[in-house]
Design a protein around this motif. Structure first.
Motif, mmCIF file in Angstrom:
data_model
loop_
_atom_site.group_PDB
_atom_site.id
_atom_site.type_symbol
_atom_site.label_atom_id
_atom_site.label_comp_id
_atom_site.label_asym_id
_atom_site.label_seq_id
_atom_site.Cartn_x
_atom_site.Cartn_y
_atom_site.Cartn_z
ATOM 1 N N GLU A 1 0.806 -1.209 0.000
ATOM 2 C CA GLU A 1 0.000 0.000 0.000
ATOM 3 C C GLU A 1 0.847 1.271 0.000
ATOM 4 O O GLU A 1 0.405 2.311 -0.493
ATOM 5 C CB GLU A 1 -0.939 0.008 1.209
ATOM 6 N N PRO B 1 1.788 3.506 2.506
ATOM 7 C CA PRO B 1 1.117 4.674 3.089
ATOM 8 C C PRO B 1 2.039 5.855 3.310
ATOM 9 O O PRO B 1 1.575 6.953 3.629
ATOM 10 C CB PRO B 1 0.589 4.129 4.424
ATOM 11 N N GLU C 1 -3.010 12.981 -3.683
ATOM 12 C CA GLU C 1 -3.570 11.660 -3.435
ATOM 13 C C GLU C 1 -2.693 10.950 -2.402
ATOM 14 O O GLU C 1 -1.469 11.010 -2.471
ATOM 15 C CB GLU C 1 -3.611 10.829 -4.728
ATOM 16 N N GLU C 2 -3.338 10.276 -1.445
ATOM 17 C CA GLU C 2 -2.597 9.549 -0.415
ATOM 18 C C GLU C 2 -3.365 8.297 -0.027
ATOM 19 O O GLU C 2 -4.596 8.232 -0.161
ATOM 20 C CB GLU C 2 -2.354 10.441 0.813
ATOM 21 N N SER C 3 -2.640 7.295 0.445
ATOM 22 C CA SER C 3 -3.255 6.036 0.888
ATOM 23 C C SER C 3 -3.138 5.850 2.390
ATOM 24 O O SER C 3 -3.519 4.801 2.914
ATOM 25 C CB SER C 3 -2.576 4.851 0.178
ATOM 26 N N ARG D 1 -6.615 5.389 4.235
ATOM 27 C CA ARG D 1 -7.177 4.060 3.996
ATOM 28 C C ARG D 1 -6.365 2.987 4.711
ATOM 29 O O ARG D 1 -6.920 2.016 5.251
ATOM 30 C CB ARG D 1 -7.211 3.779 2.497
ATOM 31 N N TYR D 2 -5.062 3.164 4.747
ATOM 32 C CA TYR D 2 -4.192 2.208 5.429
ATOM 33 C C TYR D 2 -4.528 2.149 6.917
ATOM 34 O O TYR D 2 -4.644 1.051 7.498
ATOM 35 C CB TYR D 2 -2.737 2.610 5.214
#
Length: 419
Positions: free
Chosen positions: A53, A55, A268-270, A273-274
């Motif tokens: 992922e 993050p 945009e970033e994860s 969600r992580y």
């Protein structure tokens, strides 16, 4: 010969308690080894999920992340370059916002060649080879990947190479923004690739995965070469790698402040969600550790109590030996010898039980995380935890006796038995 005979002599009915202590240590070792193996496997799953992922990466992307070049090769029209999208990300601004983070710069272009009978599209990515390989995966089948000092060379996947009809060592032209042809020499062919944060597929082009919604193929060139093609250093997108995932919120705020007046730049970033995916998993893992710790403490207390009861009856025997001049080191051997034998037998039996009866896969009971089954790993650290826990229980059960006999007054110990 007298010391070995005295080690296990004189226990009598207390031998049953020694056997019971060994069984408890075996159960303790099995529980701790199994729990440690599951925890180690869960940590490995979390690490793999984090590597997948990423993050710690924040993507800065423009409203349009691609430039379109149309290049007629025949007919009455001369070759022409038509830049359709205008990138708005300047490298200096990204570096200023990133502070101590690592910036991976990209230029994402589209080469569109129009002929009398066909139209050929190929994605071109200007990358920094060393940094890009830290976040993306490239499998070379022929030749080599890009190097930091390369200029006017290209690495492309086998689908794009087949479409262009080139092999390693061949060259093909790319029209630049200055209306000139730039010859790129192929130095490597990719068998497969996994580009981190790839752009969406917008036109028909050769692809390793034709059904994918994102770009799965393309031509990769050094960033300085793409800047020459693009005739500007402006980036279509950039990836900012934080030193740790915990620094991502502050990093995002800095980037937003830097580009607050530029409405064509998005972030945009994860990381969010992580956190949502793994927080429940981590809480469950913490509960699992706590339960295993409590079970270990309880079992250690039982072992310590059993050993203390066993050695309580032998204090007088040890005091007599000390009074007749038995060396202190030999006394410690007599005291610790049976306990260590019990501990070693319990540790060995417990590890065998854990290795033989532990499940090959374990599903962590979490509500939100979907990390799949955990594969327990009986590593060296798990065995070390088992040994430390068993030795701590043995030490807690024998330290009082050793202190009374070796360090305390003999008269007090003998008087305790009314002598």
């Amino acid at each position: 010969m007298i010391v070995p005979r005295l080690v296990l002599a004189g226990f009598g009915r207390r031998a049953i308690e020694l056997i019971l202590a060994a069984l408890v240590i075996a159960a303790l070792s099995a529980v701790i080894a199994s729990a440690s193996a599951v925890i180690e496997g869960a940590r490995a799953s979390l690490y793999q999920f984090e590597r997948k992922e990423r993050p710690d990466i924040v993507r800065v992307i423009g409203r349009f992340n691609r430039a379109l070049f149309e290049l007629p090769r025949s007919g009455n029209l001369p070759p022409a370059t038509l830049p359709v999208y205008e990138p708005r990300i300047e490298p200096e601004e990204v570096k200023a916002a990133a502070a101590n983070a690592t910036v991976v710069k990209r230029q994402s272009l589209l080469r569109n060649v129009v002929t009398e009978n066909s139209v050929s599209n190929v994605y071109i990515f200007g990358v920094e080879p060393e940094l890009e390989q830290q976040i993306s995966v490239f499998h070379i089948s022929t030749g080599r990947f890009l190097a930091a000092n390369d200029q006017n060379v290209a690495v492309l996947d086998r689908a794009s190479a087949l479409s262009l009809g080139v092999r390693v060592g061949d060259s093909f032209p790319v029209r630049t923004a200055a209306d000139t042809d730039l010859q790129l020499t192929v130095v490597g062919i990719l068998d497969s690739l996994r580009l981190h944060a790839p752009p969406l597929t917008t036109v028909s082009a050769p692809a390793l995965q034709p059904s994918a919604a994102v770009v799965t193929s393309g031509v990769f060139v050094p960033l300085r070469t793409s800047e020459e093609i693009f005739a500007r250093p402006s980036l279509t997108d950039a990836l900012v790698i934080a030193k740790s995932p915990n620094e991502v919120p502050a990093l995002i705020e800095h980037i937003r402040q830097q580009f607050r007046l530029n409405t064509g730049v998005f972030i945009e970033e994860s990381y969010t969600r992580y956190l949502r995916d793994v927080r429940d998993f981590q809480l469950t893992l913490t509960l699992f550790r706590t339960v295993a710790l409590l079970a270990g403490v309880l079992a250690s207390a039982v072992v310590a109590a059993l050993l203390h009861d066993v050695y309580e009856d032998r204090c007088y025997q040890y005091a007599v030996l000390a009074a007749v001049g038995f060396p202190p080191f030999h006394l410690l051997t007599l005291i610790l010898g049976p306990a260590l034998i019990v501990a070693i037998a319990g540790i060995f039996s417990g590890i065998l039980l854990a290795a033989g009866f532990s499940p090959t896969q374990f599903e962590m009971p979490s509500l939100l995380a979907n990390l799949g089954a955990v594969t327990p790993r009986l590593s060296g650290s798990a065995i070390a935890v088992v040994i430390i826990a068993a030795l701590a229980a043995v030490l807690a059960g024998t330290v009082r006796t050793a202190w009374i006999v070796v360090g305390g007054p003999l008269a007090r110990t003998l008087r305790k038995d009314e002598l």
